[in-house]
Design a protein around this motif. Structure first.
Motif, PDB file in Angstrom:
ATOM      1  N   UNK A   1      86.259  80.147  95.908  1.00  0.00           N
ATOM      2  CA  UNK A   1      87.220  80.413  96.989  1.00  0.00           C
ATOM      3  C   UNK A   1      87.667  79.141  97.713  1.00  0.00           C
ATOM      4  N   UNK A   2      86.899  78.060  97.571  1.00  0.00           N
ATOM      5  CA  UNK A   2      87.243  76.803  98.240  1.00  0.00           C
ATOM      6  C   UNK A   2      88.045  75.858  97.337  1.00  0.00           C
ATOM      7  N   UNK A   3      88.150  76.171  96.056  1.00  0.00           N
ATOM      8  CA  UNK A   3      88.892  75.322  95.142  1.00  0.00           C
ATOM      9  C   UNK A   3      88.077  75.025  93.891  1.00  0.00           C
ATOM     10  N   UNK A   4      88.440  73.943  93.237  1.00  0.00           N
ATOM     11  CA  UNK A   4      87.741  73.561  92.011  1.00  0.00           C
ATOM     12  C   UNK A   4      86.414  72.905  92.363  1.00  0.00           C
ATOM     13  N   UNK A   5      85.352  73.420  91.805  1.00  0.00           N
ATOM     14  CA  UNK A   5      83.992  73.063  92.193  1.00  0.00           C
ATOM     15  C   UNK A   5      83.606  71.644  91.764  1.00  0.00           C
ATOM     16  N   UNK A   6      83.940  71.247  90.530  1.00  0.00           N
ATOM     17  CA  UNK A   6      83.417  70.006  89.974  1.00  0.00           C
ATOM     18  C   UNK A   6      84.446  68.896  89.772  1.00  0.00           C
ATOM     19  N   UNK A   7      85.719  69.172  89.962  1.00  0.00           N
ATOM     20  CA  UNK A   7      86.740  68.194  89.592  1.00  0.00           C
ATOM     21  C   UNK A   7      86.575  66.831  90.260  1.00  0.00           C
ATOM     22  N   UNK A   8      86.284  66.821  91.529  1.00  0.00           N
ATOM     23  CA  UNK A   8      86.197  65.533  92.225  1.00  0.00           C
ATOM     24  C   UNK A   8      85.041  64.687  91.692  1.00  0.00           C
ATOM     25  N   UNK A   9      83.925  65.328  91.376  1.00  0.00           N
ATOM     26  CA  UNK A   9      82.777  64.569  90.884  1.00  0.00           C
ATOM     27  C   UNK A   9      82.941  64.148  89.425  1.00  0.00           C
ATOM     28  N   UNK A  10      83.821  64.816  88.667  1.00  0.00           N
ATOM     29  CA  UNK A  10      84.037  64.476  87.260  1.00  0.00           C
ATOM     30  C   UNK A  10      85.205  63.523  87.044  1.00  0.00           C
ATOM     31  N   UNK A  11      86.021  63.314  88.062  1.00  0.00           N
ATOM     32  CA  UNK A  11      87.243  62.546  87.899  1.00  0.00           C
ATOM     33  C   UNK A  11      86.998  61.126  87.407  1.00  0.00           C
ATOM     34  N   UNK A  12      86.000  60.447  87.947  1.00  0.00           N
ATOM     35  CA  UNK A  12      85.714  59.071  87.535  1.00  0.00           C
ATOM     36  C   UNK A  12      85.346  59.009  86.053  1.00  0.00           C
TER      37      UNK A  12
END
Length: 123
Positions: free
Chosen positions: A38-49
């Motif tokens: 419900x808050x958005x994509x769970x892992x995208x920010x941590x996987x971006x690098x």
């Protein structure tokens, strides 16, 4: 001495939360990339690098990119840009972070960029 004893547990708790923050890096995984709550994509920010550093994105066809990342949130066909939201917070503090992919005339990834509202300076 009582202050020291009370301070140690507080510092320990802060250290644990700091280790569990979104600054952790996660190895890219297509299934995790698509996981949403419900808050958005769970892992995208941590996987971006890992995605931009360890994966060969440049040169992929549009279909190969979509197979890897899923359908983009927004596709501007005229400008051949695909938009993948990383962070979208619309309540204070407002923040948006996007992974934007530019395709060339052959529909291959030409370049990509990360746009983060935290890095945009007021004009």
């Amino acid at each position: 001495m009582a202050i020291s004893r009370n301070l140690f547990p507080a510092l320990l708790i802060c250290a644990i939360f700091a280790c569990n923050s979104n600054t952790q890096k996660t190895t890219f995984d297509s299934k995790k990339w698509s996981k949403r709550d419900s808050m958005g994509y769970v892992f995208r920010d941590t996987m971006l690098k890992d995605l931009v550093g360890q994966r060969k994105i440049k040169g992929l066809t549009r279909d190969e990119l979509i197979a890897l990342l899923g359908k983009p949130e927004n596709y501007n066909g005229r400008d051949k840009q695909l938009f993948y939201p990383i962070i979208q917070h619309y309540t204070p503090p407002v923040r948006a972070k996007w992974f934007i992919v530019q395709l060339d005339v052959d529909n291959k990834v030409d370049e990509f960029q990360i746009v983060d509202s935290n890095n945009i300076k007021d004009r």
